[in-house]
Design a protein around this motif. Structure first.
Motif, PDB file in Angstrom:
ATOM      1  N   LEU A 171       0.851  -1.183   0.000  1.00 29.88           N
ATOM      2  CA  LEU A 171       0.000   0.000   0.000  1.00 29.88           C
ATOM      3  C   LEU A 171       0.890   1.237   0.000  1.00 29.88           C
ATOM      4  CD1 LEU A 171      -2.697  -1.030   2.656  1.00 29.88           C
ATOM      5  CD2 LEU A 171      -2.915  -1.112   0.162  1.00 29.88           C
ATOM      6  N   PRO A 172       0.483   2.294  -0.701  1.00 27.28           N
ATOM      7  CA  PRO A 172       1.306   3.518  -0.729  1.00 27.28           C
ATOM      8  C   PRO A 172       1.410   4.145   0.653  1.00 27.28           C
ATOM      9  CG  PRO A 172      -0.838   3.900  -1.745  1.00 27.28           C
ATOM     10  CD  PRO A 172      -0.744   2.431  -1.510  1.00 27.28           C
ATOM     11  N   GLU A 173       2.593   4.647   0.992  1.00 28.20           N
ATOM     12  CA  GLU A 173       2.833   5.200   2.323  1.00 28.20           C
ATOM     13  C   GLU A 173       3.252   6.658   2.255  1.00 28.20           C
ATOM     14  OE1 GLU A 173       5.653   2.766   4.375  1.00 28.20           O
ATOM     15  OE2 GLU A 173       4.206   1.142   4.708  1.00 28.20           O
ATOM     16  N   LEU A 174       2.918   7.374   3.305  1.00 25.62           N
ATOM     17  CA  LEU A 174       3.311   8.766   3.475  1.00 25.62           C
ATOM     18  C   LEU A 174       4.056   8.885   4.802  1.00 25.62           C
ATOM     19  CD1 LEU A 174       3.114  11.787   2.588  1.00 25.62           C
ATOM     20  CD2 LEU A 174       1.012  11.909   3.945  1.00 25.62           C
ATOM     21  N   PRO A 175       5.387   8.884   4.785  1.00 30.93           N
ATOM     22  CA  PRO A 175       6.133   8.982   6.044  1.00 30.93           C
ATOM     23  C   PRO A 175       6.013  10.382   6.651  1.00 30.93           C
ATOM     24  CG  PRO A 175       7.623   9.014   4.169  1.00 30.93           C
ATOM     25  CD  PRO A 175       6.258   8.745   3.609  1.00 30.93           C
ATOM     26  N   VAL A 176       5.848  10.440   7.959  1.00 29.18           N
ATOM     27  CA  VAL A 176       5.762  11.709   8.680  1.00 29.18           C
ATOM     28  C   VAL A 176       6.953  11.790   9.617  1.00 29.18           C
ATOM     29  CG1 VAL A 176       4.364  13.161  10.188  1.00 29.18           C
ATOM     30  CG2 VAL A 176       3.241  11.629   8.554  1.00 29.18           C
ATOM     31  N   ALA A 177       7.840  12.727   9.355  1.00 29.51           N
ATOM     32  CA  ALA A 177       9.052  12.887  10.166  1.00 29.51           C
ATOM     33  C   ALA A 177       8.847  14.006  11.182  1.00 29.51           C
ATOM     34  CB  ALA A 177      10.236  13.192   9.253  1.00 29.51           C
ATOM     35  N   GLY A 178       9.897  14.237  12.000  1.00 28.24           N
ATOM     36  CA  GLY A 178       9.836  15.318  12.974  1.00 28.24           C
ATOM     37  C   GLY A 178       9.818  16.679  12.304  1.00 28.24           C
ATOM     38  N   LEU A 179       9.362  17.672  13.042  1.00 26.32           N
ATOM     39  CA  LEU A 179       9.321  19.029  12.517  1.00 26.32           C
ATOM     40  C   LEU A 179      10.727  19.564  12.268  1.00 26.32           C
ATOM     41  CD1 LEU A 179       6.600  20.577  14.873  1.00 26.32           C
ATOM     42  CD2 LEU A 179       6.291  19.773  12.519  1.00 26.32           C
ATOM     43  N   SER A 180      10.832  20.497  11.363  1.00 33.21           N
ATOM     44  CA  SER A 180      12.116  21.169  11.144  1.00 33.21           C
ATOM     45  C   SER A 180      12.502  21.939  12.404  1.00 33.21           C
ATOM     46  CB  SER A 180      12.014  22.128   9.962  1.00 33.21           C
ATOM     47  OG  SER A 180      11.151  23.214  10.286  1.00 33.21           O
ATOM     48  N   GLU A 181      13.754  22.331  12.501  1.00 30.02           N
ATOM     49  CA  GLU A 181      14.214  23.045  13.700  1.00 30.02           C
ATOM     50  C   GLU A 181      13.435  24.335  13.901  1.00 30.02           C
ATOM     51  OE1 GLU A 181      18.304  24.920  15.660  1.00 30.02           O
ATOM     52  OE2 GLU A 181      18.389  23.728  13.805  1.00 30.02           O
ATOM     53  N   ARG A 182      13.156  25.050  12.806  1.00 31.79           N
ATOM     54  CA  ARG A 182      12.422  26.312  12.935  1.00 31.79           C
ATOM     55  C   ARG A 182      10.997  26.070  13.416  1.00 31.79           C
ATOM     56  NH1 ARG A 182      10.898  29.837   7.726  1.00 31.79           N
ATOM     57  NH2 ARG A 182       9.341  28.168   7.611  1.00 31.79           N
ATOM     58  N   ASP A 183      10.308  25.096  12.806  1.00 34.14           N
ATOM     59  CA  ASP A 183       8.933  24.809  13.228  1.00 34.14           C
ATOM     60  C   ASP A 183       8.882  24.283  14.655  1.00 34.14           C
ATOM     61  OD1 ASP A 183       7.589  25.562  10.866  1.00 34.14           O
ATOM     62  OD2 ASP A 183       8.156  23.680   9.900  1.00 34.14           O
ATOM     63  N   ALA A 184       9.856  23.452  15.025  1.00 34.49           N
ATOM     64  CA  ALA A 184       9.896  22.916  16.388  1.00 34.49           C
ATOM     65  C   ALA A 184      10.113  24.038  17.400  1.00 34.49           C
ATOM     66  CB  ALA A 184      11.010  21.878  16.501  1.00 34.49           C
ATOM     67  N   ARG A 185      10.995  24.972  17.065  1.00 37.09           N
ATOM     68  CA  ARG A 185      11.259  26.086  17.980  1.00 37.09           C
ATOM     69  C   ARG A 185      10.002  26.945  18.140  1.00 37.09           C
ATOM     70  NH1 ARG A 185      16.002  28.418  19.680  1.00 37.09           N
ATOM     71  NH2 ARG A 185      17.140  26.990  18.304  1.00 37.09           N
ATOM     72  N   GLU A 186       9.300  27.199  17.035  1.00 31.82           N
ATOM     73  CA  GLU A 186       8.086  28.018  17.117  1.00 31.82           C
ATOM     74  C   GLU A 186       7.000  27.320  17.936  1.00 31.82           C
ATOM     75  OE1 GLU A 186       6.964  28.852  13.129  1.00 31.82           O
ATOM     76  OE2 GLU A 186       8.546  30.354  12.802  1.00 31.82           O
ATOM     77  N   LEU A 187       6.886  25.988  17.759  1.00 30.71           N
ATOM     78  CA  LEU A 187       5.888  25.251  18.536  1.00 30.71           C
ATOM     79  C   LEU A 187       6.235  25.281  20.017  1.00 30.71           C
ATOM     80  CD1 LEU A 187       3.368  23.501  18.581  1.00 30.71           C
ATOM     81  CD2 LEU A 187       4.804  21.501  18.146  1.00 30.71           C
ATOM     82  N   LEU A 188       7.514  25.123  20.356  1.00 31.69           N
ATOM     83  CA  LEU A 188       7.931  25.170  21.759  1.00 31.69           C
ATOM     84  C   LEU A 188       7.647  26.545  22.352  1.00 31.69           C
ATOM     85  CD1 LEU A 188       9.335  23.782  24.149  1.00 31.69           C
ATOM     86  CD2 LEU A 188      11.516  24.597  23.226  1.00 31.69           C
ATOM     87  N   GLU A 189       7.913  27.589  21.591  1.00 33.37           N
ATOM     88  CA  GLU A 189       7.679  28.950  22.093  1.00 33.37           C
ATOM     89  C   GLU A 189       6.190  29.229  22.289  1.00 33.37           C
ATOM     90  OE1 GLU A 189       9.628  31.359  19.221  1.00 33.37           O
ATOM     91  OE2 GLU A 189      11.648  31.012  20.037  1.00 33.37           O
ATOM     92  N   SER A 190       5.332  28.513  21.546  1.00 31.16           N
ATOM     93  CA  SER A 190       3.895  28.702  21.732  1.00 31.16           C
ATOM     94  C   SER A 190       3.417  28.083  23.040  1.00 31.16           C
ATOM     95  CB  SER A 190       3.130  28.089  20.553  1.00 31.16           C
ATOM     96  OG  SER A 190       3.166  26.667  20.608  1.00 31.16           O
ATOM     97  N   VAL A 191       4.211  27.164  23.598  1.00 30.67           N
ATOM     98  CA  VAL A 191       3.851  26.508  24.861  1.00 30.67           C
ATOM     99  C   VAL A 191       4.526  27.199  26.037  1.00 30.67           C
ATOM    100  CG1 VAL A 191       3.896  24.337  26.146  1.00 30.67           C
ATOM    101  CG2 VAL A 191       3.546  24.312  23.668  1.00 30.67           C
ATOM    102  N   VAL A 192       5.811  27.461  25.899  1.00 33.46           N
ATOM    103  CA  VAL A 192       6.597  28.081  26.976  1.00 33.46           C
ATOM    104  C   VAL A 192       6.654  29.580  26.711  1.00 33.46           C
ATOM    105  CG1 VAL A 192       8.799  28.095  28.195  1.00 33.46           C
ATOM    106  CG2 VAL A 192       7.939  25.973  27.174  1.00 33.46           C
ATOM    107  N   ARG A 193       5.814  30.329  27.394  1.00 27.68           N
ATOM    108  CA  ARG A 193       5.705  31.763  27.135  1.00 27.68           C
ATOM    109  C   ARG A 193       6.522  32.598  28.126  1.00 27.68           C
ATOM    110  NH1 ARG A 193       1.677  32.660  23.495  1.00 27.68           N
ATOM    111  NH2 ARG A 193       0.236  30.939  23.097  1.00 27.68           N
ATOM    112  N   TRP A 194       7.268  31.934  29.012  1.00 21.92           N
ATOM    113  CA  TRP A 194       8.118  32.650  29.952  1.00 21.92           C
ATOM    114  C   TRP A 194       9.571  32.575  29.482  1.00 21.92           C
ATOM    115  CZ3 TRP A 194       5.175  28.324  30.979  1.00 21.92           C
ATOM    116  CH2 TRP A 194       5.867  27.113  31.059  1.00 21.92           C
ATOM    117  N   PRO A 195      10.460  33.408  30.047  1.00 22.96           N
ATOM    118  CA  PRO A 195      11.868  33.369  29.631  1.00 22.96           C
ATOM    119  C   PRO A 195      12.460  31.975  29.858  1.00 22.96           C
ATOM    120  CG  PRO A 195      11.421  35.341  30.907  1.00 22.96           C
ATOM    121  CD  PRO A 195      10.198  34.475  31.017  1.00 22.96           C
ATOM    122  N   LEU A 196      13.128  31.462  28.837  1.00 21.96           N
ATOM    123  CA  LEU A 196      13.666  30.110  28.878  1.00 21.96           C
ATOM    124  C   LEU A 196      15.155  30.163  28.637  1.00 21.96           C
ATOM    125  CD1 LEU A 196      12.693  27.157  29.154  1.00 21.96           C
ATOM    126  CD2 LEU A 196      12.544  27.066  26.669  1.00 21.96           C
TER     127      LEU A 196
END
Length: 477
Positions: A171-196
């Motif tokens: 069956l045809p597959e669509l692999p899903v990998a981890g987010l790019s560094e930029r997208d991962a950083r933006e997602l983390l910043e959306s959760v941690v809104r205090w100085p890190l």
């Protein structure tokens, strides 16, 4: 809007658009736990305007129940059964327990599901979504794969989400990998809104490896002050389940018990946990902390924040608490309407041995075999053997006989290691030439099938021949 998933969303959108044009399609979304497969499916469902949606998710604790997932997928459209050819309609009716007890022919079951989905799609295109496919019961998985390989122009699209790739490439597959560094950083910043602290941020990003669920959940396990100083990062927070468990440990005892109750029954129907909660003396307010924490919603269906919440809470529970919630679920499950699930919960509510419960499981195994559910029959028989008294009580050979039956079922269901362990237990039973010969026969079959080139296989086959000669003698006598 999903971050960094344009390629995956475009692939799914193309499938849906082709379905609107009268074509069918199949795609297997593959990626590790928490990578965002379910979010992709949610977004695809949201965008599937004008399509009929049929959605199901595999559940780990239902893997032993044959056709459990298929019944949940097809249940809402069984009003179309009368449009199927008679042999196919009868096969589905037997599969779902609507008639008779004879085992349906798997080929007819697959054809029946294919025809049923095609008939539903004549009214409007159909989008079938199968999440957590790695936890489908074997019978459902085989049937749905059969259907997926035969779709062509029925206006049906099937999308599976699973953790591991199928190396066969059928069956045809669509692999899903981890987010790019930029997208991962933006997602983390959306959760941690205090100085890190920069070092802490780098450690979190490295630990999460672009996994969206890890990026969302791991920071919630520590306070802003602890994250700013970097304390606790070396304490095994890399396991997403541990992050969930730390949050669960902070809940009131009644909320934790209700969460375990919901985790112990995978059906998803909210009425059963509510009835079982009443047996435990839990009121509606017990679920308020779970809703506030976003871990569980109990409305018309029981919905966990993530399937890892279910596995984490059940795996970490004490044996006593597991037995307690299974006992409540057994009390809340009708013995007449659903005898197999009643027996299953009752079995896991039992400590020690209990011949009454063991006999119920044997009866459930018989029903499962009639439906073609070898894996379910094997699970029922294995638990029945565990609940059967030791040789010193009752029938001294009964436990060994049931271990032998369970071993045979496990082997036929594709679990040779479990079969070998059960055979070792059966071998410890009281002397019986017929049983010993049957044990040797099964061992010989297993050796011939999986270890014919090993040094042990010839010896096992010779021993089998001796045992069979003894068996012939016993039968003649």
């Amino acid at each position: 809007m999903l971050r960094g998933r344009n390629r995956e969303q475009a692939a799914l959108a193309g499938l849906l658009q082709a379905t609107r044009g009268g074509r069918s399609g199949v795609l297997v979304v593959v990626g590790e736990a928490g990578i965002g497969k379910s979010a992709l499916l949610d977004a695809a469902v949201e965008s599937a305007k004008g399509l009929r949606i049929a959605r199901v998710a595999g559940v780990e604790s239902e893997m032993e129940l044959p056709f459990a997932a298929l019944q949940r997928l097809c249940g809402p459209v069984l009003d179309h059964l009368d449009r199927l050819p008679a042999p196919q309609r009868e096969a589905l009716e037997m599969t779902f327990g609507l008639r008779g007890v004879a085992a349906p022919e798997p080929f007819f079951v697959g054809l029946a599901v294919l025809t049923l989905l095609a008939e539903v799609a004549t009214e409007r295109p159909l989008f079938c979504v199968v999440d957590d496919a790695q936890w489908l019961d074997q019978a459902s998985a085989q049937t749905l794969a059969f259907v997926a390989r035969r779709l062509h122009a029925e206006s049906v699209v099937m999308v599976f989400a699973t953790r591991e790739s199928d190396s066969s490439g059928r069956l045809p597959e669509l692999p899903v990998a981890g987010l790019s560094e930029r997208d991962a950083r933006e997602l983390l910043e959306s959760v941690v809104r205090w100085p890190l602290d920069a070092d802490v941020r780098s450690a979190l990003l490295a630990e999460a490896r672009g996994n969206p669920l890890a990026l969302l959940e791991l920071p919630l396990s520590w306070s802003p002050a602890r994250l700013a100083g970097g304390f606790g990062l070396a304490q095994g927070h890399g396991r997403i389940e541990e992050s969930f468990l730390r949050r669960i440990d902070e809940l009131p005892a009644e909320a934790r018990l209700l969460l375990l109750l919901a985790a112990a029954d995978p059906v998803g129907d909210a009425f059963l946990p509510r009835r079982a909660a009443a047996h435990l003396g839990l009121g509606p307010e017990a679920g308020d902390p779970l809703h506030a924490a976003g871990l569980l919603q109990i409305r018309s269906r029981v919905v966990f924040r993530h399937t890892l919440v279910r596995s984490a809470v059940y795996g970490a529970a004490s044996s006593a608490n597991r037995r307690r919630v299974h006992a409540a679920l057994a009390e809340a499950t009708s013995r007449e309407a659903d005898p197999d699930r009643h027996a299953w919960h009752r079995a896991y509510a039992t400590a020690g041995t209990d011949e009454t419960v063991a006999a119920e499981l044997v009866a459930s195994a018989d029903r499962a075999q009639d439906r073609g559910g070898l894996a379910a029959a094997a699970a029922f028989l294995a638990r029945a053997a565990e609940l059967t008294g030791d040789p010193g009580s009752g029938d001294p050979g009964l436990r060994a006989d049931r271990e032998l039956l369970a071993a045979r079922a496990k082997y036929r269901a594709g679990a040779p290691d479990a079969a070998a362990a059960l055979l070792a237990g059966a071998d410890l039973g009281p002397a019986d030439e017929l049983r010993r010969a049957m044990i040797s026969l099964l061992r010989g079959q297993m050796a011939f099938a999986s270890a014919t080139r090993s040094a042990e296989a010839p010896g096992l086959l010779v021993d089998t021949a001796h045992r069979l000669e003894s068996l012939r003698t016993v039968l003649r006598d």
